[in-house]
Structure formats: C-alpha cells, structure tokens
Scaffold this active site. Structure first.
Site, PDB file in Angstrom:
ATOM      1  N   CYS A  12      -9.702  -2.982   0.767  1.00  0.00           N
ATOM      2  CA  CYS A  12      -8.525  -2.916  -0.207  1.00  0.00           C
ATOM      3  C   CYS A  12      -7.593  -3.988  -0.272  1.00  0.00           C
ATOM      4  O   CYS A  12      -6.980  -4.502  -0.982  1.00  0.00           O
ATOM      5  CB  CYS A  12      -8.025  -1.404  -0.685  1.00  0.00           C
ATOM      6  SG  CYS A  12      -7.374  -0.945   1.159  1.00  0.00           S
ATOM      7  N   HIS A  43      -3.804   2.750   2.187  1.00  0.00           N
ATOM      8  CA  HIS A  43      -4.691   2.146   1.110  1.00  0.00           C
ATOM      9  C   HIS A  43      -3.877   0.819   0.348  1.00  0.00           C
ATOM     10  O   HIS A  43      -2.630   1.236   0.098  1.00  0.00           O
ATOM     11  CB  HIS A  43      -5.056   3.092  -0.100  1.00  0.00           C
ATOM     12  CG  HIS A  43      -5.930   2.518  -1.082  1.00  0.00           C
ATOM     13  ND1 HIS A  43      -7.121   1.979  -1.079  1.00  0.00           N
ATOM     14  CD2 HIS A  43      -5.588   2.705  -2.522  1.00  0.00           C
ATOM     15  CE1 HIS A  43      -7.592   1.706  -2.212  1.00  0.00           C
ATOM     16  NE2 HIS A  43      -6.666   1.991  -2.947  1.00  0.00           N
TER      17      HIS A  43
END
Length: 1135
Positions: free
Chosen positions: A202, A442
């Site tokens: 990510c 994330h």
C-alpha cells in the site's frame, strides 16, 4: 445514549409517495444532506411506535433516510383517541441505510458512515448529536432511541417545535460499501482506477498514484528510453506499463511486473516499508537511469530545490553560507501544531552570543545570526512529516498537525531575482495518510484530481479522491484534509506526507496528457501486450470449457507385458491427448471416437452453447442420428480408485475400466467425468470378424485375461471377455484355452491381479460363483497359467514378485564426520531384490570397495528430512526397510538412492555398546558446525574428546586439548554457556537432554572446543567466567557465548583487555561502543553495569559458587546485534 433501535423497529411502515431520486446529485458521492419536517408533531408523539421516514437520497449507491420514532418510556400503548401523558414519550432520531423495500435485497454488505443528527431551532442554537457506525445488512439504523423528551422539545421558550412542526436535518458522509454483492466501479464513479495490493504494498501504491497525477513526471517516464535491459528487470518499462494502464485501463492495475523489475521476490511484497524512503530510492534510481538522455533534468526540474545555510555577523559585514539541494523537506511534528508553524521553526534563526559567539576569522569572535533559508523552491514540493521517532521507545506521533490547502512560504525564503514571492505560493495536491502504529499499518492517498482545471477555471471546484489500493472513491475536502490532521484518540490515522504544487507551475506540470500524446512506442508496446493478454484469457476460458482425454485401445493394452493393463506413464507421455467439450453428450463422444479412430478425421464443429433455436434443433437432430447408429465398440471410463476388503496392506495404484459409458443416455460429459483429464478405454471385439458381444450391467463383468508362459517367462494380455457373475470359472476354461491357443482340456490355474503388489490365487475348490469368489467389479484382470508347467519356484505369482521387488539402486557414500584427508568412493549402481538380507548387500559392497563388510552401514533418508541414520536403521534386516515411500511401486520409481557409510567399528556395536549423539564443535576459524559421535555407553567425556580428535583440523599454535561445554540452544534467551564438564565425567552422568540424535530437538547442547593456551593451567583464585552478547535487553542474546579466565582481585580493565584480544575479529571502533555488565545466571537479569574508571576489581565470591564452580553471573557485552530482521531491512531496488 447512542444505540440501535429494537428489532421490531426495523419493520418499515410502507410509504406510497416516495419520489424518484434526484439525478442531479452524484449517487456514488461521499456525502448527503437529509431533511424531514414533521407536521402535527403532537399527534405524532401521541402513540408509541409511530414512525416516519424522510425522502431517500442515494449516497455511495445506497439509499439513506431519516427515521423518526415515538417511544413510550413506560412501555404502554395507547389509542390515538385516548388521553395520554406525552411527558412519558421520548423522541427517537436515527439515520437509516439500505432498507428500502423498493430496492432488491443486496445480501451481505457493510458501509461505515458518520453523521450529525440535528433538530433546528427557530431562534437559537440547534441540538446536534454525532454518530459514527458501521452499517450492515442486519443493522441498518443507528442513532438515538432517546434523542430528547417530548416536553423538552415542545417547550415554547426553546423554539424547537413551532406551529406544531419540528424540523430534522442530517449531514452525513459514507465510505465505499463492501460486501459480496458490491462491485465498486472506480472508473465509472470517479474516472480513476486503483492499484492492486500484493500483500503489503500500500505504501508503494500511494506514492505511485501521486506520481501518476503529477503529469510532468508521468510525461518524463513516458519519454524515457527503455534501453536494452530484459523486460523482467527493466524498471523504466515497468513504470511506463503502470502509468499507461492507469491511464487506459478500466480496472485496477497489477504492480507485479514493477516489483519483479525491482528485483523483489514474492516475500518482499509482504514487507511494509516507509513511503518516504521508497519515494527517495525510486526517484534516485530513475534519475540515475535518465543521465545522458534527453530526460536527464526531468526529475531535478520537478522536485529539486535549494536552501542556504548561513551565519551572518550582526555587527560587521561578514557572512558565511553554503547552498545545498533538496528533494523533500522533513519537518518535525512533535511540539508543532501546524505546517506553517513547522516551516517557521525550520527556518527560524538563532543568535550566537556570549560564550557561543562565531569566529569570523579576521573579525574575531562576533555576535551572529545562524539559520536556513530557501533560495529556490521546486515546482513539486514533497513535505515529509516526521511522525515516526525514537523517543526511548519506537513510537508514532499522532498529535494534531494542521496543514492548509493554500500555502505561502515567502517568509521562509530569501527572495530575489531567482525566487519571487509569486514562486512561494503553493496549492495542496496530495495527502498521503498512514493509519496504524510504528511497526505496521496501512497507507492511503487523497489527491485533488481537479487541481489543474480549478487553477485554469476559477469556477471549477476541487475534486478530491481517495485512493485505497484498488478502490478509488470521491471524498470531501474535509475528509481529505481536516480529517487527517491527527490528534483523534479513537483514530490513529494522520497525514504522513504532503505534496504541494507551486501555483505558477500547475499548468506546466499538472496539465492532462491526452491519449494521443502518449509516445507511439509506448502505446504500441502495451497495446500488443493487451492483445496478447486477451488472447491468453480467451484461450484459458475455452480451456475451462474443455477437457482432455486419452483413448486407450486394445492394441495398447496388448503391448504391456508387466503389471496392470497399461503403464500410467505411457498414458500421460506416449499416447496422443485429445480435447473435447465438457458440454458434449455421451452420444457425441461416441461419434468423436469413431471419427478419430476409424475415419481419422478431425473433430467436427458443433455449437455446444446452443446459441440460437436453429443451433439447438440441429444438435437435437444430430443426437437422434448418432443414437440410431450401431457402433462396434464400447467406451469405459478408466479410474485408479478401488478398495479391497480382504487385505489391509497398502496397494499400488492401478488404472482399470470401471464405469461403462452408455451411448443411449442423455448424459453430458461434465456430469459423467469429474476430472479435467480422463482416460477412456475403447473396447473392441477380440475377433474382428465377430460383432461386439452384448453387455448386461446387472449380470456381466468385464475381465481381461493375462497369460503367464513359463517357457518365455513373460506375461501377455490375450484379450478381454465378459463373465457372467453367477457362473463358475470352470465353465469358461475351454473359452480361455481357445483365447490363449491351448487345447480345450488344458488344466489352468487362476490368479486375481488386484494390484502390482498383490496377486491372489483363486481357490477353485470352493464351488462358488465368480461374483462371490472374486472381489472385483468391471475391469478385473484374470492371470492364467498351465497347471502342468507351474512349480513352486516358477509360477505367475513368483514372477510378479520378482518384477515387483527387483529394483535398481544408486549407492552413495556418506560421511558422519569427514576427515580432512578422506576422499569418497565413487557412486555406483546395482540391481538388488528388496527381499535380500541387508548384510548380504553389505558384503557385496565390501567386496567391491575392499572394506570390511561388518563396518558398512547402509541407510536411506527422505529428501530434506534428515541427513544421518538413527538407531532404527541399524536394526533393518532386509533391503525393503530402506524404501522410504509409503508404497513401493517400480513403475513410478525407476531408481532408488541409498547411502552407505564406512564406520570405524562394527555396526553391531551401535545397539549393544555405543550411543549415538550429536553435538557442536568450534573450528579454528571460529565457525561452529555439527558433529556426530558414537562413544561407548560406559565411557567418559575424555572418550568423546578422543573420538572427536580424529576429525578435527588442527592448526599450528593450538593447545591440542579439548573441553566439553554445556550450552543453550538457539532460542535467544537460552543461548549461553551453562557449565564445563570434567574429563572424567561419565557419559551416563551427562545431562540426558544433551544426548540426542537431532540438534534441533532439545533445549541444551554440548559444544567441543579447543582450549586456548592461556587457559590450560588454572591456579587457585582463577575462574572461567561465561561471556554472552546481548542487544539492550539481557534476554535478547545473540552470537557465540564463550568463557574467559579471570583472576581474583585483578582490575576489570585487564578483563576488558583480555576480551578485546579474544574478540580479534571486532574492529576497534566497534569494540569502543561495547558496554559491559554483570548478568544473573538464573533469569539473565541485569545485576549492574561495569565501570572501568573507578578501579573496580574482580571478586570471585560474586562470580561463582565456591563449592561447585558453577557460574553465578555472566559477563554481558551489550552491543547492536548484526542480525537485521526483515521488518527492519532497508528498502532496495536491485536493478
């Protein structure tokens, strides 16, 4: 109190005046505004469970409403006409999601939303209450069942109910819904597509999206020369591919080709890295590749700025300065509340005065101003917010830190001809956000994809999109900016990197790139790739609609003179494979086989998908025509699954016709044949002049006849026949003799070949029918031989055993502990029978190699499982015990590999007098390796030492004397020296946890090492003290633990110097960083640190138990472990 309504409240009172949705609103947008005015509010609140809903609006593709409910505190129900006490009623106010009966049910789904539920006030402040909730298919309402009491709302002084009307408002935002029935179309809803996450990429996806929307960078990548590097390792080509697909594709883009080009493997994709570090490494790699090309200055022109570090005297005209370039600006977050404040702190000067005056050369010590100013700002400014810091512990700083949509850096700059005030004005383009903690989380990116258009056209507004890997969605400006300031206790999510674009450079570096402006070489390359992928995809789809078959004919079966009907390796490798449609009917399969075997024609084109009425009718007519035919063959499905109740031994696999395929049924192949590859037996008549005999599924058994001829010593498959399961074998003797070519009255002996490993004699003395006598279905093999030529030493069963047990073996010499001068014997191959005695084979090896066969140990291992034999191997009697596979099958395993070792003693001593043990030893070069020894059970430690000396590579200058240490196994908290065994210690008295066959199986080990010369003689007052390495915490041990001689009352500085000499492979610079401590033996806790500047001396009373000599403390060396864990590994681009 925030809660969900009771279950009965979820039943909606149908409404008949729901208007159509307002198409002017974006139905897939992030936010919505709902309103509901309730007239006759007093009447509404007069009955419990009255409810009303607002008109719905569509947000994120889901209908949302306000739901208002009247609640009775006392739980009683009243008639509309009865007198009621409304003070007992509460007003319930909810936000409702996806509960419209007019919409199709969506199944499992989830959507996170936040909202402000508001009751308007005509004259003063409204009542506002916030909610945030994850709505899902079983919980579609969220709000307040007791928003407020009726009396409070209706108080005339408060102004919430005016003319018996209350006005409800709801402002809410929603995330993209998730669920099995939700396929979010990012391209349709936003015009953008995402990047797929390979595991933990990510961080990479976030910065790649930012680079992509920086069209000046995208254009530079398009124009780069791909060079001559192979496609797999060509980073430029991979970057072009990602950008091209982001621009042209309609679905999320894979990044596998890019990470492969980086030189990463699949495991690297699961290691999360810092987005700032990745950004710098990638830009540096691309800038290096651009050197010497037309794009050489592209990256510097985009991202490089210059700053000046200066010291300026306040009282004399003197200044010293240095200009440095930068590609990003790193700003502290700790102690700052805004980006403006952080830039101000970054460029704020300090005054050098008093004792800290500046030496200005000829001017002497002067009061001066020291600081930093920007002298050139880049068009694209990357601002790195330092949220990850080490403050005693590794932590993420999530303090609130605001940043503006517009920013002017003039106060931080040195303005002049090269940098005007106009060059200091920036607009926010992207916000890279990290959610999580220091060691994981994330990344998502918020990008204003409309920044160029809004700069050119002031009437155009910002269009912020959220890029969450493969999901792209519209979002509000507040969600993109304000929500990522940080500081919220419930959400550890905050901006980590900001991308600003200089206003006067927006038109140049953010202008859209039309498809027509993509270089033709780039378009051509990836369009060809796209066409190739489409062809492969179509081919794969067609393959999924097809299946492979192999047609086994009687001539193939007749050529087999060994086990079973046909060798499975021949089926897979030698017989041509055919491809048929899974949607074929059995009749069409018969026609296909007829055409392939008899007409030698290709498969006719059949519309298997019944694409229209005409095609369906044509196929039905063709099926009727095929079924009316009389085929002179039958088809059988061959399978390898079977069970035999009369034996418990594991049987080898077999391939037999077991399921009849009927031409007359309307059965499709995908229901009849379950595998993607099937073997079909084509049954012909044994005599070409005779028609195929009839087959009754309830009566007949298909059997194959295999004849063993003692004259030729060979098996031959004569053919097949149908046995009536109700009859006896003797009734078929004349027929079988005719098939074999023997006189009709020849006496025959029968065997059932159940498998290659199991041939069973048929007992004809029992007057049973065939069906009761043999445990077989269709596909059985009847082995036949003449009684008169069958003997106890030559018969079908004996021959089958010979074929089964006779194997080819490759013998390879193995060493337990190879001597330095010892050379191995050459490998050799020999055929053996698995029933041979193991010592017989050892005698043959001994004679071949001219060694004593009593010292030859033969053993085997499963590949990768173990490298040396255990006690059980010495007990083997026959060669069959060497076969490590669950079932021996000579068809599958053409050659076995077996090890042998020449032992220094007779192998029968191992079980009687010796013990096998594995330990470590330390070689002269410092390496530690495993060692296997076989000391006598009644021996002592000196016997272990003497046996080890035979294999040790001694070097000059050593003592030639060994000692045996008890050490901990590699779990880090246990890796230390526990004690030194005396030479006269009985092996039976050693800790039995150290005497084992596998190194990894115990918590304690033994280690042999050569005694240093200075430790040979131990005087009174001297002691061998263990030393361990640890990293900050005493329980985090690493490296090789050892012992060192210390003397009572000697200075600790002398111990340190002795340790320095022992650790001669450590540089002086590294050793200077070592810290020294005393650690307790039992729990490895820190007793105290050792200081060398106070004349500290050794006190043996503190170091060892005076009775046993077992160490009570350890000397601990505190320094950084050289082992770098994968989670801490620096990011690298290898190509």
């Amino acid at each position: 109190m925030q809660c969900s309504p009771d279950p009965e409240d979820l039943l909606i009172v149908p409404t008949h005046d729901i208007p159509s949705y307002d198409e002017s609103l974006d139905p897939f947008g992030p936010e919505g505004h709902l309103s509901l005015d309730i007239d006759c509010f007093s009447k509404f609140m007069s009955r419990s469970d009255n409810r009303i809903m607002s008109k719905p609006i569509i947000v994120r593709g889901i209908p949302w409403r306000i739901l208002a409910i009247c609640r009775n505190q006392q739980g009683s129900r009243h008639s509309m006409n009865s007198r009621v006490n409304r003070s007992n009623f509460n007003f319930g106010f909810f936000l409702q999601c996806n509960n419209d009966e007019l919409l199709q049910k969506r199944g499992m789904w989830r959507c996170y939303g936040t909202a402000v539920l508001e009751v308007l006030n005509a004259d003063g402040p409204s009542i506002q209450k916030k909610i945030h909730h994850s709505f899902h298919n079983t919980e579609v309402d969220w709000g307040f069942s007791n928003y407020d009491q009726y009396d409070t709302l209706c108080n005339p002084k408060d102004g919430y109910v005016v003319n018996d009307t209350i006005k409800l408002r709801c402002r809410f935002t929603a995330d993209v819904p998730t669920g099995a029935n939700y396929m979010w179309d990012s391209k349709r809803h936003t015009g953008c597509i995402g990047l797929r996450n390979q595991g933990a990429t990510c961080y990479m996806n976030s910065i790649l999206q930012s680079f992509y929307f920086t069209t000046g960078f995208r254009r530079a990548v398009y124009n780069m020369d791909v060079g001559t590097e192979p496609n797999e390792s060509n980073i430029v080509l991979a970057m072009q591919r990602v950008f091209y697909e982001l621009q042209m594709a309609s679905e999320a883009v894979e990044t596998n080709s890019l990470t492969r080009a980086f030189g990463w493997d699949k495991l690297d994709a699961f290691n999360q890295h810092d987005v700032q570090e990745f950004c710098r490494v990638l830009l540096d790699n691309l800038e290096t590749k651009m050197k010497g090309t037309s794009e050489e200055k592209s990256i510097p022109n985009l991202f490089r700025g210059n700053m000046k570090s200066y010291i300026k005297c306040l009282d004399v005209d003197y200044e010293s300065s240095r200009t440095e370039s930068f590609y990003d600006v790193q700003l502290n977050v700790l102690g700052m509340d805004s980006l403006e404040r952080a830039f101000e702190a970054y460029t704020t000067s300090e005054i050098l005065d008093d004792e800290n005056k500046y030496d200005a050369g000829d001017h002497g010590l002067q009061r001066a101003e020291k600081g930093v100013k920007f002298v050139e700002l880049p068009p694209i400014l990357h601002v790195q917010l330092m949220r990850f810091q080490y403050c005693g512990v590794e932590q993420k700083i999530n303090e609130r830190f605001s940043f503006p949509e517009k920013m002017n850096l003039a106060s931080c700059c040195e303005l002049g001809p090269m940098l005007t005030e106009e060059d200091c004005v920036y607009s926010l383009h992207a916000v890279l956000v990290h959610s999580g903690e220091f060691h994981g989380g994330h990344y998502v990116t918020y990008i204003n994809v409309n920044l160029h258009e809004s700069a050119v056209d002031p009437t155009s507004s910002a269009k912020w999109c959220k890029f969450d890997d493969d999901v792209v969605s519209r979002t509000t400006t507040d969600d993109a900016i304000v929500s990522n300031f940080g500081g919220e206790k419930t959400m550890n999510s905050s901006a980590y990197m900001l991308v600003y674009v200089r206003d006067n450079a927006i038109d140049q570096f953010l202008a859209p790139i039309p498809d027509s402006q993509i270089p033709q070489s780039v378009s051509r390359t990836f369009e060809m790739e796209r066409l190739h992928r489409n062809r492969e995809k179509k081919k794969l789809e067609e393959e999924q609609l097809c299946m492979g078959i192999v047609l086994v004919t009687p001539d193939i079966v007749a050529s087999n003179h060994s086990f079973d009907l046909v060798d499975q390796s021949i089926v897979h490798d030698s017989i041509p494979h055919e491809t048929v449609w899974k949607h074929m009917f059995t009749a069409e399969l018969y026609q296909f086989v007829h055409d392939r075997l008899f007409e030698k024609s290709a498969m006719q084109k059949i519309d298997m998908f019944d694409s229209d009425d005409e095609a369906r009718q044509a196929r039905r007519d063709n099926l009727r025509r095929i079924k009316s035919k009389k085929f002179n063959f039958r088809l059988w499905r061959m399978t390898d699954s079977y069970s035999l109740e009369r034996t418990t031994q594991k049987l080898t696999s077999r391939l037999r016709p077991s399921e009849f395929i009927d031409c007359k049924t309307d059965t499709r192949l995908d229901t009849l044949l379950s595998q993607d590859f099937e073997t079909i037996y084509v049954e012909f008549s044994n005599n070409i002049e005779r028609p195929l005999c009839e087959y009754d599924t309830a009566r007949d058994l298909l059997f194959f006849v295999k004849y063993y001829d003692t004259m030729t010593d060979k098996f031959t498959i004569i053919g097949h026949t149908m046995f009536d399961c109700h009859k006896r074998f003797n009734l078929y003797r004349s027929m079988l003799c005719e098939m074999i070519g023997l006189p009709a009255d020849t006496e025959l002996k029968y065997y059932m070949e159940h498998a290659a490993s199991y041939l069973e004699l048929v007992d004809l003395t029992q007057n049973y029918s065939i069906g009761r006598l043999v445990e077989e279905q269709d596909g059985g093999i009847l082995v036949v031989e003449k009684v008169e030529t069958s003997t106890s030493t030559q018969n079908a069963k004996q021959k089958m055993n010979e074929l089964f047990l006779d194997v080819e073996v490759e013998f390879v010499q193995s060493f337990y502990n190879k001597k330095p001068e010892e050379e191995p014997f050459e490998q050799f191959v020999k055929r053996i029978c698995l029933d041979d005695k193991l010592f017989t084979v050892a005698e043959e090896i001994g004679a071949r190699l001219n060694v004593d066969p009593k010292k030859v140990l033969i053993w085997t291992r499963v590949s990768g499982s173990r490298f040396e034999p255990f006690f059980d191997d010495y007990m083997l009697n026959t060669c069959k015990g060497l076969m490590t596979r669950p079932v021996h099958d000579p068809r599958a395993y053409k050659r076995y590999r077996v090890q042998y070792a020449i032992m220094p003693f007779d192998i029968d001593e191992i079980s009687k007098h010796r013990i096998q043990t594995k330990l470590f030893w330390q070689l002269p070069n410092g390496h530690v390796e495993e060692l296997t020894l076989f000391p006598l059970k009644e021996g002592t430690v000196i016997d272990i030492i003497n046996e080890a000396k035979r294999y040790y590579p001694f070097v000059e200058g050593g003592s030639g004397k060994f000692r045996l240490l008890q050490i901990g196994a590699p779990p880090l908290s246990n890796q230390r020296v526990y004690q030194i065994y005396g030479e006269n210690t009985l092996i039976s008295d050693l800790d039995q946890r150290t005497m084992y066959k596998l190194v990894s199986s115990q918590a304690l080990h033994c280690r042999l090492e050569e005694v240093p010369i200075d430790e040979l003689d131990m005087s009174p007052g001297e002691f061998l003290c263990p030393v361990v390495h640890f990293d900050r915490e005493p329980t985090k041990l690493f490296g090789l633990s050892f012992v060192i001689k210390i003397r009572n009352n000697e200075l600790m500085t002398e111990v340190r110097d002795r340790l320095r000499r022992k650790l001669n492979d450590v540089s002086d610079a590294d050793f200077a960083k070592y810290k020294f401590a005393l650690l307790s033996r039992d729990k490895l806790q820190l007793c105290r640190t050792i200081e060398f500047n106070n004349g500290e001396k050794v006190n043996l009373a503190d170091m060892a138990n005076q009775t046993t000599g077992v160490p009570q403390v350890y000397i601990g060396l505190d320094h950084k472990s050289p082992i770098q864990h994968s989670s801490e590994a620096a990011i690298r681009i290898l190509n």
